[in-house]
Design a protein around this motif. Structure first.
Motif, mmCIF file in Angstrom:
data_model
loop_
_atom_site.group_PDB
_atom_site.id
_atom_site.type_symbol
_atom_site.label_atom_id
_atom_site.label_comp_id
_atom_site.label_asym_id
_atom_site.label_seq_id
_atom_site.Cartn_x
_atom_site.Cartn_y
_atom_site.Cartn_z
ATOM 1 N N SER A 103 0.830 -1.215 0.000
ATOM 2 C CA SER A 103 0.000 0.000 0.000
ATOM 3 C C SER A 103 0.862 1.261 0.000
ATOM 4 O O SER A 103 0.508 2.253 -0.647
ATOM 5 N N ASP A 104 2.001 1.241 0.702
ATOM 6 C CA ASP A 104 2.898 2.402 0.706
ATOM 7 C C ASP A 104 3.530 2.598 -0.672
ATOM 8 O O ASP A 104 3.678 3.724 -1.141
ATOM 9 N N CYS B 123 2.209 1.731 -3.539
ATOM 10 C CA CYS B 123 1.150 2.249 -4.403
ATOM 11 C C CYS B 123 0.934 3.741 -4.158
ATOM 12 O O CYS B 123 0.801 4.515 -5.109
ATOM 13 N N GLU B 124 0.933 4.135 -2.909
ATOM 14 C CA GLU B 124 0.742 5.546 -2.565
ATOM 15 C C GLU B 124 1.932 6.395 -3.012
ATOM 16 O O GLU B 124 1.764 7.438 -3.648
ATOM 17 N N ASP B 125 3.136 5.954 -2.697
ATOM 18 C CA ASP B 125 4.343 6.728 -3.014
ATOM 19 C C ASP B 125 4.583 6.880 -4.510
ATOM 20 O O ASP B 125 5.128 7.886 -4.954
ATOM 21 N N TYR B 126 4.200 5.873 -5.292
ATOM 22 C CA TYR B 126 4.493 5.886 -6.726
ATOM 23 C C TYR B 126 3.265 6.146 -7.586
ATOM 24 O O TYR B 126 3.312 6.000 -8.810
ATOM 25 N N GLY B 127 2.145 6.520 -6.958
ATOM 26 C CA GLY B 127 0.954 6.877 -7.720
ATOM 27 C C GLY B 127 0.330 5.721 -8.462
ATOM 28 O O GLY B 127 -0.204 5.891 -9.554
ATOM 29 N N ASP C 135 -4.318 1.321 -5.971
ATOM 30 C CA ASP C 135 -4.115 0.489 -4.793
ATOM 31 C C ASP C 135 -4.147 -0.997 -5.115
ATOM 32 O O ASP C 135 -5.137 -1.511 -5.607
ATOM 33 N N ALA D 20 -1.935 8.261 -13.689
ATOM 34 C CA ALA D 20 -1.068 8.622 -12.560
ATOM 35 C C ALA D 20 0.309 9.012 -13.060
ATOM 36 O O ALA D 20 0.908 9.975 -12.583
ATOM 37 N N LYS E 282 1.976 12.523 -12.632
ATOM 38 C CA LYS E 282 3.257 12.573 -11.934
ATOM 39 C C LYS E 282 4.294 13.290 -12.780
ATOM 40 O O LYS E 282 5.066 14.094 -12.284
ATOM 41 N N LYS F 4 11.625 11.153 -1.456
ATOM 42 C CA LYS F 4 11.428 10.764 -0.057
ATOM 43 C C LYS F 4 12.403 11.480 0.794
ATOM 44 O O LYS F 4 13.463 11.811 0.429
#
Length: 172
Positions: free
Chosen positions: A114-115, A117-121, A124, A154, A158, A172
């Motif tokens: 999940s992190d 997916c969130e961090d790299y757009g 989910d 995405a 991005k 990050k």
């Protein structure tokens, strides 16, 4: 400085989803699933075979890009996750040896799907896997097409964000 990005570990349930994300994001895929070519190699030490696959993926990506460093992303939750984590120091040493450069920088990051997916757009992965389990064959194809469209959207967003910020990709 160019950085070679490699996803080296991923829970099998997310294999297809994260594989497509890697392609869309320009990350090298170095994880597999049951029945892939690593299983067909002789020998019983699966983790050593995985390590060799990751080393060659990182070295090839880095050399092709002219990268001076590498980031290896490992997604938690796989069957061999703890064994792979234990090999991290050997993995880094092997990459530096193959690169013939002790100063080649290697960062290994362990994170939840999940992190990632969130961090790299990325759409989910958890909800995608749940939807796929409940879907019929025709629904699975439609879901895959929608996921690819989501990743493309995405990535496009991005890229626009990165261009306006003067950088590239998430930081990050």
């Amino acid at each position: 400085m160019a950085e070679a990005g490699v996803v080296a570990s991923c829970p099998e349930a997310y294999h297809d989803h994260i594989s497509q994300a890697c392609k869309a994001l320009g990350l090298q895929k170095a994880f597999g699933k049951t029945g892939d070519m690593v299983n067909d190699l002789s020998g019983r030490d699966w983790v050593a075979k995985w390590e060799a696959k990751v080393v060659m993926a990182v070295v090839t990506k880095a050399q092709t890009m002219g990268a001076t460093k590498a980031k290896i992303i490992c997604l938690r939750g796989g069957r061999f996750c703890d064994q792979e984590l234990a090999r991290q120091p050997d993995l880094v040493r092997a990459i530096k040896k193959e690169m013939e450069d002790e100063n080649f920088r290697v960062k290994v990051e362990w994170m939840e799907v999940s992190d990632f997916c969130e961090d790299y757009g990325v759409a989910d992965g958890a909800s995608s896997v749940q939807q796929k389990k409940g879907a019929k064959a025709g629904g699975k194809e439609a879901k895959k097409k929608n996921d690819v469209k989501d990743w493309q959207s995405a990535e496009s967003a991005k890229g626009k964000d990165a261009a306006s910020a003067g950088g590239k990709g998430p930081s990050k």
